[in-house]
Design a protein around this motif. Structure first.
Motif, PDB file in Angstrom:
ATOM      1  N   TYR A   1     -31.216   1.254  16.319  1.00  0.00           N
ATOM      2  CA  TYR A   1     -31.530   2.283  15.321  1.00  0.00           C
ATOM      3  C   TYR A   1     -31.549   3.665  15.974  1.00  0.00           C
ATOM      4  CZ  TYR A   1     -33.037  -1.759  12.597  1.00  0.00           C
ATOM      5  OH  TYR A   1     -33.086  -2.961  11.941  1.00  0.00           O
ATOM      6  N   GLY A   2     -30.741   4.561  15.450  1.00  0.00           N
ATOM      7  CA  GLY A   2     -30.709   5.918  15.979  1.00  0.00           C
ATOM      8  C   GLY A   2     -31.831   6.782  15.440  1.00  0.00           C
ATOM      9  N   ARG A   3     -32.315   6.449  14.247  1.00  0.00           N
ATOM     10  CA  ARG A   3     -33.399   7.222  13.638  1.00  0.00           C
ATOM     11  C   ARG A   3     -34.209   6.294  12.749  1.00  0.00           C
ATOM     12  NH1 ARG A   3     -33.743  10.936   9.007  1.00  0.00           N
ATOM     13  NH2 ARG A   3     -31.535  10.572   8.548  1.00  0.00           N
ATOM     14  N   ARG A   4     -35.519   6.560  12.672  1.00  0.00           N
ATOM     15  CA  ARG A   4     -36.409   5.749  11.850  1.00  0.00           C
ATOM     16  C   ARG A   4     -37.383   6.690  11.139  1.00  0.00           C
ATOM     17  NH1 ARG A   4     -37.514   0.917  16.250  1.00  0.00           N
ATOM     18  NH2 ARG A   4     -38.157  -0.260  14.436  1.00  0.00           N
ATOM     19  N   ARG A   5     -37.760   6.293   9.939  1.00  0.00           N
ATOM     20  CA  ARG A   5     -38.778   7.046   9.203  1.00  0.00           C
ATOM     21  C   ARG A   5     -39.828   6.072   8.697  1.00  0.00           C
ATOM     22  NH1 ARG A   5     -37.442  11.962   5.103  1.00  0.00           N
ATOM     23  NH2 ARG A   5     -36.705  12.790   7.102  1.00  0.00           N
ATOM     24  N   LEU A   6     -41.101   6.419   8.895  1.00  0.00           N
ATOM     25  CA  LEU A   6     -42.224   5.567   8.523  1.00  0.00           C
ATOM     26  C   LEU A   6     -43.110   6.293   7.527  1.00  0.00           C
ATOM     27  CD1 LEU A   6     -41.290   4.572  11.429  1.00  0.00           C
ATOM     28  CD2 LEU A   6     -43.653   3.846  11.773  1.00  0.00           C
ATOM     29  N   TYR A   7     -43.643   5.541   6.552  1.00  0.00           N
ATOM     30  CA  TYR A   7     -44.551   6.077   5.540  1.00  0.00           C
ATOM     31  C   TYR A   7     -45.873   5.312   5.649  1.00  0.00           C
ATOM     32  CZ  TYR A   7     -40.203   7.958   3.568  1.00  0.00           C
ATOM     33  OH  TYR A   7     -38.998   8.610   3.388  1.00  0.00           O
ATOM     34  N   LEU A   8     -46.956   6.011   6.013  1.00  0.00           N
ATOM     35  CA  LEU A   8     -48.257   5.403   6.273  1.00  0.00           C
ATOM     36  C   LEU A   8     -49.223   5.725   5.150  1.00  0.00           C
ATOM     37  CD1 LEU A   8     -46.851   5.597   9.115  1.00  0.00           C
ATOM     38  CD2 LEU A   8     -49.128   5.923  10.071  1.00  0.00           C
ATOM     39  N   ASP A   9     -49.796   4.712   4.546  1.00  0.00           N
ATOM     40  CA  ASP A   9     -50.830   4.889   3.525  1.00  0.00           C
ATOM     41  C   ASP A   9     -52.015   5.649   4.123  1.00  0.00           C
ATOM     42  OD1 ASP A   9     -52.701   4.508   1.406  1.00  0.00           O
ATOM     43  OD2 ASP A   9     -53.356   2.617   2.312  1.00  0.00           O
ATOM     44  N   GLU A  10     -52.440   6.731   3.483  1.00  0.00           N
ATOM     45  CA  GLU A  10     -53.498   7.559   4.062  1.00  0.00           C
ATOM     46  C   GLU A  10     -54.843   6.857   4.117  1.00  0.00           C
ATOM     47  OE1 GLU A  10     -54.886  11.026   2.062  1.00  0.00           O
ATOM     48  OE2 GLU A  10     -55.090  10.050   0.102  1.00  0.00           O
ATOM     49  N   ASP A  11     -55.109   5.913   3.204  1.00  0.00           N
ATOM     50  CA  ASP A  11     -56.404   5.251   3.184  1.00  0.00           C
ATOM     51  C   ASP A  11     -56.525   4.162   4.250  1.00  0.00           C
ATOM     52  OD1 ASP A  11     -57.743   6.654   1.126  1.00  0.00           O
ATOM     53  OD2 ASP A  11     -56.630   5.560  -0.399  1.00  0.00           O
ATOM     54  N   SER A  12     -55.493   3.341   4.405  1.00  0.00           N
ATOM     55  CA  SER A  12     -55.560   2.199   5.322  1.00  0.00           C
ATOM     56  C   SER A  12     -54.847   2.444   6.643  1.00  0.00           C
ATOM     57  CB  SER A  12     -54.938   0.968   4.657  1.00  0.00           C
ATOM     58  OG  SER A  12     -53.541   1.150   4.465  1.00  0.00           O
ATOM     59  N   TRP A  13     -53.980   3.445   6.698  1.00  0.00           N
ATOM     60  CA  TRP A  13     -53.137   3.754   7.861  1.00  0.00           C
ATOM     61  C   TRP A  13     -52.082   2.681   8.110  1.00  0.00           C
ATOM     62  CZ3 TRP A  13     -52.926   8.537   9.570  1.00  0.00           C
ATOM     63  CH2 TRP A  13     -54.050   9.367   9.398  1.00  0.00           C
ATOM     64  N   LEU A  14     -51.885   1.759   7.190  1.00  0.00           N
ATOM     65  CA  LEU A  14     -50.814   0.781   7.318  1.00  0.00           C
ATOM     66  C   LEU A  14     -49.477   1.429   6.962  1.00  0.00           C
ATOM     67  CD1 LEU A  14     -52.470  -2.300   5.573  1.00  0.00           C
ATOM     68  CD2 LEU A  14     -52.080  -2.017   8.030  1.00  0.00           C
ATOM     69  N   THR A  15     -48.428   1.069   7.691  1.00  0.00           N
ATOM     70  CA  THR A  15     -47.083   1.513   7.340  1.00  0.00           C
ATOM     71  C   THR A  15     -46.570   0.628   6.214  1.00  0.00           C
ATOM     72  OG1 THR A  15     -46.622   2.288   9.582  1.00  0.00           O
ATOM     73  CG2 THR A  15     -44.731   1.833   8.170  1.00  0.00           C
ATOM     74  N   LEU A  16     -46.222   1.238   5.079  1.00  0.00           N
ATOM     75  CA  LEU A  16     -45.826   0.469   3.905  1.00  0.00           C
ATOM     76  C   LEU A  16     -44.348   0.606   3.574  1.00  0.00           C
ATOM     77  CD1 LEU A  16     -48.880   0.854   1.499  1.00  0.00           C
ATOM     78  CD2 LEU A  16     -48.512  -0.696   3.410  1.00  0.00           C
ATOM     79  N   ILE A  17     -43.676   1.607   4.143  1.00  0.00           N
ATOM     80  CA  ILE A  17     -42.235   1.765   3.948  1.00  0.00           C
ATOM     81  C   ILE A  17     -41.635   2.218   5.269  1.00  0.00           C
ATOM     82  CG2 ILE A  17     -40.373   2.894   2.643  1.00  0.00           C
ATOM     83  CD1 ILE A  17     -42.400   3.614   0.491  1.00  0.00           C
ATOM     84  N   THR A  18     -40.492   1.648   5.644  1.00  0.00           N
ATOM     85  CA  THR A  18     -39.724   2.181   6.773  1.00  0.00           C
ATOM     86  C   THR A  18     -38.254   2.260   6.386  1.00  0.00           C
ATOM     87  OG1 THR A  18     -39.436  -0.020   7.759  1.00  0.00           O
ATOM     88  CG2 THR A  18     -41.253   1.316   8.584  1.00  0.00           C
ATOM     89  N   GLU A  19     -37.573   3.237   6.984  1.00  0.00           N
ATOM     90  CA  GLU A  19     -36.130   3.413   6.810  1.00  0.00           C
ATOM     91  C   GLU A  19     -35.496   3.443   8.192  1.00  0.00           C
ATOM     92  OE1 GLU A  19     -37.213   6.161   2.954  1.00  0.00           O
ATOM     93  OE2 GLU A  19     -36.392   7.091   4.761  1.00  0.00           O
ATOM     94  N   GLN A  20     -34.460   2.635   8.382  1.00  0.00           N
ATOM     95  CA  GLN A  20     -33.805   2.513   9.678  1.00  0.00           C
ATOM     96  C   GLN A  20     -32.355   3.002   9.546  1.00  0.00           C
ATOM     97  OE1 GLN A  20     -36.209   1.568  11.488  1.00  0.00           O
ATOM     98  NE2 GLN A  20     -37.345  -0.101  10.575  1.00  0.00           N
ATOM     99  N   TYR A  21     -31.950   3.918  10.429  1.00  0.00           N
ATOM    100  CA  TYR A  21     -30.617   4.503  10.390  1.00  0.00           C
ATOM    101  C   TYR A  21     -29.803   4.027  11.598  1.00  0.00           C
ATOM    102  CZ  TYR A  21     -32.470   7.673   6.826  1.00  0.00           C
ATOM    103  OH  TYR A  21     -33.024   8.192   5.688  1.00  0.00           O
ATOM    104  N   ASP A  22     -28.494   3.858  11.382  1.00  0.00           N
ATOM    105  CA  ASP A  22     -27.643   3.427  12.484  1.00  0.00           C
ATOM    106  C   ASP A  22     -27.302   4.611  13.388  1.00  0.00           C
ATOM    107  OD1 ASP A  22     -25.610   4.869  11.218  1.00  0.00           O
ATOM    108  OD2 ASP A  22     -24.647   3.084  10.376  1.00  0.00           O
ATOM    109  N   LYS A  23     -26.459   4.369  14.389  1.00  0.00           N
ATOM    110  CA  LYS A  23     -26.130   5.406  15.363  1.00  0.00           C
ATOM    111  C   LYS A  23     -25.329   6.555  14.734  1.00  0.00           C
ATOM    112  CE  LYS A  23     -27.985   3.421  18.975  1.00  0.00           C
ATOM    113  NZ  LYS A  23     -27.147   2.838  20.035  1.00  0.00           N
TER     114      LYS A  23
END
Length: 445
Positions: A351-373
């Motif tokens: 993965y050349g790039r990744r994006r993570l979305y963290l729930d503000e209350d629990s700090w769990l990552t609930l969405i990720t996006e993975q990009y190729d090179k």
């Protein structure tokens, strides 16, 4: 009894006064004065009132949770109205709707901020606000208690560590279903018995440093018959660069425990045919050192939340083409922290790039996006959560991984079997329980 109670109250007041003094002397504004919850989320609701205020006393009963499960969606987000809601969707969610326009329809419900944790976790988070710090270029943390290490994150790595040690209970047991679905709809299910224990959250521990084990992970395969009897044991520390992850595999055919040399980064995950690599378990785990991390701020996003109906989801709902059956899912509008990671020039990862979305209350990552090179969106992952009153707290029911290029998807979920529910325990078992010798004794056909 009266004298003992009076002593406990006096001790609690003394500790509170000591903390208040320490906060004042440190120059840091108390979390409540910043308008934050004890774990660092914004206590107030949003401008439209869709996101409610968080209240420490608003702990939902089982009856209230059952009522939530019987609610009807307010509306759906699908291909026809996608443009109306783009500001509150991640890029990955938008891509899934566009890739599967006839089936990927998100049911949107009323928002409930159900995440509540034991009192000692709140208190430990207050202490971490004063003591916790990153070390080794962000590859580890030290001087931490049993709570969120950085309730007011100053950078992406602090926010990421909040996810890496987010509250998941002290010790839990569950049946684990792993389902890989091919683009043509063919699927295979692997059933295991899994356990996760968190020495990090042991109620009676002292302050931790980077050398300590934060998590034990143990799984024993039940089916299919060709895989039954195998087992996996993992130790994770608070700095896997200085104190690397330890992994053992029990080979049921040879009746031997084998040490696994490397289980990190983009090592293939055999049960998913590479739809998920090792550092995507829990949406992100392990060392962050191959990427440059940036904290992009907060966003209001429709995320999977309060998914009461997914606990007993059957194979027919997990094995539909391209994604799970969304009729059993629930999305709510919540605030999330957005992190972005870009692969360093001389580092290697699929993965050349990744994006993570963290729930503000629990700090769990609930969405990720993975990009190729080539910086093209390749994979999108969603973590479906619910409130477990016996934990207590928000935690995942199912993690789903979608490959936009191949059309495959992979789901790892907790499975409620007859007389075998998800179980939570407030204490850790003995260290021997999570030893390689114990792995061999407990893993058999």
């Amino acid at each position: 009894m009266h004298n003992q109670r009076a002593f406990i109250i006096a001790l609690a007041l003394m500790l509170y006064s000591s903390f208040a003094y320490s906060t004042e002397s440190s120059g840091k504004t108390p979390l409540a004065a910043l308008g934050l919850t004890p774990l660092g989320a914004e206590a107030g609701g949003n401008a439209t009132g869709v996101i409610p205020a968080w209240n420490k006393s608003d702990i939902l009963t089982r009856q209230q949770l059952a009522a939530i499960a019987n609610e009807q969606p307010l509306f759906y987000i699908a291909k026809d109205n996608l443009n109306n809601y783009k500001d509150n969707l991640s890029l990955g969610q938008q891509a899934l709707i566009k890739a599967y326009p006839d089936s990927f329809k998100m049911p949107i419900y009323k928002t409930y901020r159900t995440h509540h944790v034991p009192e000692y976790v709140y208190q430990a988070t207050q202490k971490n606000y004063l003591s916790a710090r990153l070390i080794d270029d962000g590859n580890g943390i030290t001087d931490v208690w049993q709570g969120v290490p950085f309730p007011v994150p100053q950078n992406a790595l602090e926010a990421l560590w909040n996810h890496l040690v987010a509250w998941r209970g002290v010790h839990m047991k569950a049946n684990v279903s792993e389902v890989l679905v091919q683009a043509n709809g063919h699927y295979q299910e692997i059933l295991s018995k899994g356990e996760i224990a968190s020495p990090y959250y042991a109620p009676d521990r002292g302050i931790f440093s980077e050398k300590h084990v934060k998590t034990y992970y143990l799984t024993r395969t039940v089916s299919p018959p060709s895989m039954a009897g195998g087992g996996l044991l993992i130790y994770d520390t608070l700095n896997q660069r200085l104190n690397p992850r330890k992994s053992w595999f029990y080979d049921a055919q040879q009746r031997r425990v084998k040490r696994i040399p490397v289980l990190a980064y983009d090592t293939p995950n055999p049960n998913s045919e590479m739809v998920r690599v090792v550092d995507e378990v829990d949406l992100f785990n392990g060392l962050p050192d191959r990427y440059d991390w940036e904290l992009l701020g907060k966003q209001e996003v429709y995320i999977p939340y309060n998914n009461e109906l997914l606990v007993d989801i059957g194979i027919e709902a997990l094995s539909t083409k391209h994604h799970i059956n969304l009729d059993r899912t629930r999305y709510e509008l919540h605030r999330v922290w957005v992190l972005e990671a870009k692969l360093k020039e001389r580092e290697n990862h699929i993965y050349g790039r990744r994006r993570l979305y963290l729930d503000e209350d629990s700090w769990l990552t609930l969405i990720t996006e993975q990009y190729d090179k080539s910086d093209k969106l390749w994979r999108v992952s969603l973590s479906y959560t619910k409130f477990f009153p016996q934990m207590p707290g928000i935690w995942k029911v199912a993690d789903t991984y979608h490959d936009l290029k191949s059309g495959q998807h992979f789901t790892q979920s907790w499975k409620e079997l007859e007389n075998s529910p998800v179980e939570f325990f407030g204490e850790l078992p003995s260290k021997r329980y999570f030893s390689p010798s114990s792995l061999r004794q407990s893993s058999h056909r």
